[in-house]
Design a protein around this motif. Structure first.
Motif, PDB file in Angstrom:
ATOM      1  N   GLN A   1       0.645  -1.259   0.024  1.00 16.67           N
ATOM      2  CA  GLN A   1      -0.025  -0.226  -0.049  1.00 16.67           C
ATOM      3  C   GLN A   1       0.746   1.261   0.037  1.00 16.67           C
ATOM      4  O   GLN A   1       0.313   2.167  -0.359  1.00 16.67           O
ATOM      5  CB  GLN A   1      -0.923   0.109   1.362  1.00 16.67           C
ATOM      6  N   GLU A   2       1.951   1.261   0.519  1.00 18.06           N
ATOM      7  CA  GLU A   2       3.041   2.326   0.382  1.00 18.06           C
ATOM      8  C   GLU A   2       4.439   1.664   0.223  1.00 18.06           C
ATOM      9  O   GLU A   2       5.299   1.695   0.806  1.00 18.06           O
ATOM     10  CB  GLU A   2       3.136   2.907   2.054  1.00 18.06           C
ATOM     11  N   PRO A   3       4.547   1.709  -1.233  1.00  9.39           N
ATOM     12  CA  PRO A   3       5.832   1.490  -1.705  1.00  9.39           C
ATOM     13  C   PRO A   3       6.989   2.391  -1.307  1.00  9.39           C
ATOM     14  O   PRO A   3       6.692   3.439  -1.158  1.00  9.39           O
ATOM     15  CB  PRO A   3       5.703   1.451  -3.198  1.00  9.39           C
ATOM     16  N   PHE A   4       8.249   1.792  -1.098  1.00  4.13           N
ATOM     17  CA  PHE A   4       9.316   2.579  -0.759  1.00  4.13           C
ATOM     18  C   PHE A   4       9.964   3.661  -1.963  1.00  4.13           C
ATOM     19  O   PHE A   4      10.196   3.054  -2.910  1.00  4.13           O
ATOM     20  CB  PHE A   4      10.200   1.837  -0.302  1.00  4.13           C
ATOM     21  N   ASP A   5      10.022   4.809  -1.422  1.00  6.21           N
ATOM     22  CA  ASP A   5      10.926   5.807  -2.408  1.00  6.21           C
ATOM     23  C   ASP A   5      11.721   6.632  -1.712  1.00  6.21           C
ATOM     24  O   ASP A   5      11.036   7.460  -0.894  1.00  6.21           O
ATOM     25  CB  ASP A   5      10.054   6.402  -3.419  1.00  6.21           C
ATOM     26  N   PHE A   6      12.979   6.507  -1.621  1.00  5.84           N
ATOM     27  CA  PHE A   6      14.002   7.118  -0.841  1.00  5.84           C
ATOM     28  C   PHE A   6      13.499   8.770  -0.661  1.00  5.84           C
ATOM     29  O   PHE A   6      12.935   9.243   0.575  1.00  5.84           O
ATOM     30  CB  PHE A   6      15.289   6.826  -0.900  1.00  5.84           C
ATOM     31  N   ARG A   7      13.757   9.474  -1.837  1.00  9.60           N
ATOM     32  CA  ARG A   7      13.456  10.725  -1.768  1.00  9.60           C
ATOM     33  C   ARG A   7      12.014  11.336  -1.355  1.00  9.60           C
ATOM     34  O   ARG A   7      11.576  11.955  -0.812  1.00  9.60           O
ATOM     35  CB  ARG A   7      13.604  11.367  -3.188  1.00  9.60           C
ATOM     36  N   GLY A   8      11.233  10.342  -1.795  1.00  9.12           N
ATOM     37  CA  GLY A   8       9.667  10.598  -1.553  1.00  9.12           C
ATOM     38  C   GLY A   8       9.339  10.534   0.073  1.00  9.12           C
ATOM     39  O   GLY A   8       8.587  11.248   0.666  1.00  9.12           O
ATOM     40  N   ARG A   9      10.069   9.456   0.530  1.00 10.16           N
ATOM     41  CA  ARG A   9       9.669   9.247   1.880  1.00 10.16           C
ATOM     42  C   ARG A   9      10.584   9.923   3.046  1.00 10.16           C
ATOM     43  O   ARG A   9      10.274  10.414   4.300  1.00 10.16           O
ATOM     44  CB  ARG A   9      10.088   7.626   2.222  1.00 10.16           C
ATOM     45  N   LEU A  10      12.003  10.045   2.568  1.00  8.82           N
ATOM     46  CA  LEU A  10      13.083  10.606   3.637  1.00  8.82           C
ATOM     47  C   LEU A  10      13.742  11.837   3.236  1.00  8.82           C
ATOM     48  O   LEU A  10      14.709  12.284   4.137  1.00  8.82           O
ATOM     49  CB  LEU A  10      14.091   9.319   3.595  1.00  8.82           C
ATOM     50  N   ALA A  11      13.401  12.322   2.224  1.00  8.75           N
ATOM     51  CA  ALA A  11      13.970  13.670   1.721  1.00  8.75           C
ATOM     52  C   ALA A  11      14.217  14.551   2.803  1.00  8.75           C
ATOM     53  O   ALA A  11      15.218  15.342   3.096  1.00  8.75           O
ATOM     54  CB  ALA A  11      13.519  14.246   0.345  1.00  8.75           C
ATOM     55  N   ARG A  12      13.052  14.773   3.436  1.00 10.04           N
ATOM     56  CA  ARG A  12      13.092  16.060   4.566  1.00 10.04           C
ATOM     57  C   ARG A  12      13.905  15.561   5.758  1.00 10.04           C
ATOM     58  O   ARG A  12      14.050  16.843   6.370  1.00 10.04           O
ATOM     59  CB  ARG A  12      11.591  16.498   4.789  1.00 10.04           C
ATOM     60  N   PHE A  13      14.403  14.648   5.942  1.00 10.80           N
ATOM     61  CA  PHE A  13      15.179  14.014   7.236  1.00 10.80           C
ATOM     62  C   PHE A  13      16.768  14.383   6.762  1.00 10.80           C
ATOM     63  O   PHE A  13      17.365  14.445   7.900  1.00 10.80           O
ATOM     64  CB  PHE A  13      15.014  12.836   7.456  1.00 10.80           C
ATOM     65  N   TYR A  14      17.107  14.569   5.670  1.00 10.89           N
ATOM     66  CA  TYR A  14      18.475  14.581   5.353  1.00 10.89           C
ATOM     67  C   TYR A  14      19.194  15.765   4.617  1.00 10.89           C
ATOM     68  O   TYR A  14      18.177  16.634   4.083  1.00 10.89           O
ATOM     69  CB  TYR A  14      18.823  13.188   4.217  1.00 10.89           C
ATOM     70  N   ASP A  15      20.262  16.007   4.878  1.00 10.02           N
ATOM     71  CA  ASP A  15      20.797  17.257   4.349  1.00 10.02           C
ATOM     72  C   ASP A  15      21.519  16.773   3.109  1.00 10.02           C
ATOM     73  O   ASP A  15      22.403  16.118   2.751  1.00 10.02           O
ATOM     74  CB  ASP A  15      22.249  17.606   5.376  1.00 10.02           C
ATOM     75  N   TRP A  16      20.808  17.240   2.015  1.00 11.05           N
ATOM     76  CA  TRP A  16      21.498  16.819   0.551  1.00 11.05           C
ATOM     77  C   TRP A  16      22.256  18.073   0.193  1.00 11.05           C
ATOM     78  O   TRP A  16      22.685  17.525  -1.037  1.00 11.05           O
ATOM     79  CB  TRP A  16      19.916  16.811  -0.233  1.00 11.05           C
ATOM     80  N   SER A  17      22.515  19.082   0.782  1.00 13.81           N
ATOM     81  CA  SER A  17      23.650  19.806  -0.042  1.00 13.81           C
ATOM     82  C   SER A  17      24.847  20.220   0.750  1.00 13.81           C
ATOM     83  O   SER A  17      25.712  20.383   0.041  1.00 13.81           O
ATOM     84  CB  SER A  17      22.738  21.295  -0.120  1.00 13.81           C
TER      85      SER A  17
END
Length: 157
Positions: free
Chosen positions: A35-51
């Motif tokens: 019901q909730e497939p995994f996608d890192f950016r969709g699920r976890l982007a806001r937790f990590y520092d990408w820059s």
């Protein structure tokens, strides 16, 4: 004489906010179900520092045991591995152990990972993640992560 309600110290507020973030990171971010497939950016982007260029990520659930110096590399591992599984869920054990100093925080969080492989093999593992969070204008972000399996099977609850 009536006393004014005591206000929590800023560090206490930060610890509460970070512990809430950690539970969401563990239990919602790292979830994969039909019901909730995994996608890192969709699920976890806001937790990590990408820059930032001073990040580092490792988890021994990665069969190649890679140390990654940016989130995109780390995300690629999980975007390949997790969606091939039938399911993956996590439940935190106790409260995260969090220390805050200024705009940095360190945390240890334990959780039980339950998963079913593509072949239908179900298993559990007790995991410990050590995280370093940095406060940014957008909130707290993970800049360092080290995840390790503590036991082949999670203890009975």
């Amino acid at each position: 004489m009536q006393q004014a309600p005591s206000k929590a110290a800023p560090e206490d507020e930060d610890v509460r906010a970070l512990n809430d973030l950690a539970r969401e990171w563990v239990e919602i971010g790292w979830r994969h179900t039909s019901q909730e497939p995994f996608d890192f950016r969709g699920r976890l982007a806001r937790f990590y520092d990408w820059s930032s260029e001073d990040t580092q990520f490792f988890d021994d659930f990665d069969t190649k045991r890679r140390v990654n110096t940016d989130v995109a590399q780390y995300a690629a591992i999980w975007d390949e591995r997790i969606p091939s599984m039938q399911c993956l869920t996590n439940v935190t054990v106790d409260e995260p152990r969090t220390l805050v100093s200024g705009d940095l925080a360190v945390m240890s969080v334990q959780f039980v990972t339950s998963y079913t492989t593509a072949d239908g093999v179900a298993d559990q593992a007790l995991t410990l993640s050590s995280l370093v969070w940095r406060r940014s204008p957008d909130g707290w972000r993970i800049i360092r992560e080290h995840g390790s399996g503590l036991a082949a099977h999670a203890p009975s609850r």
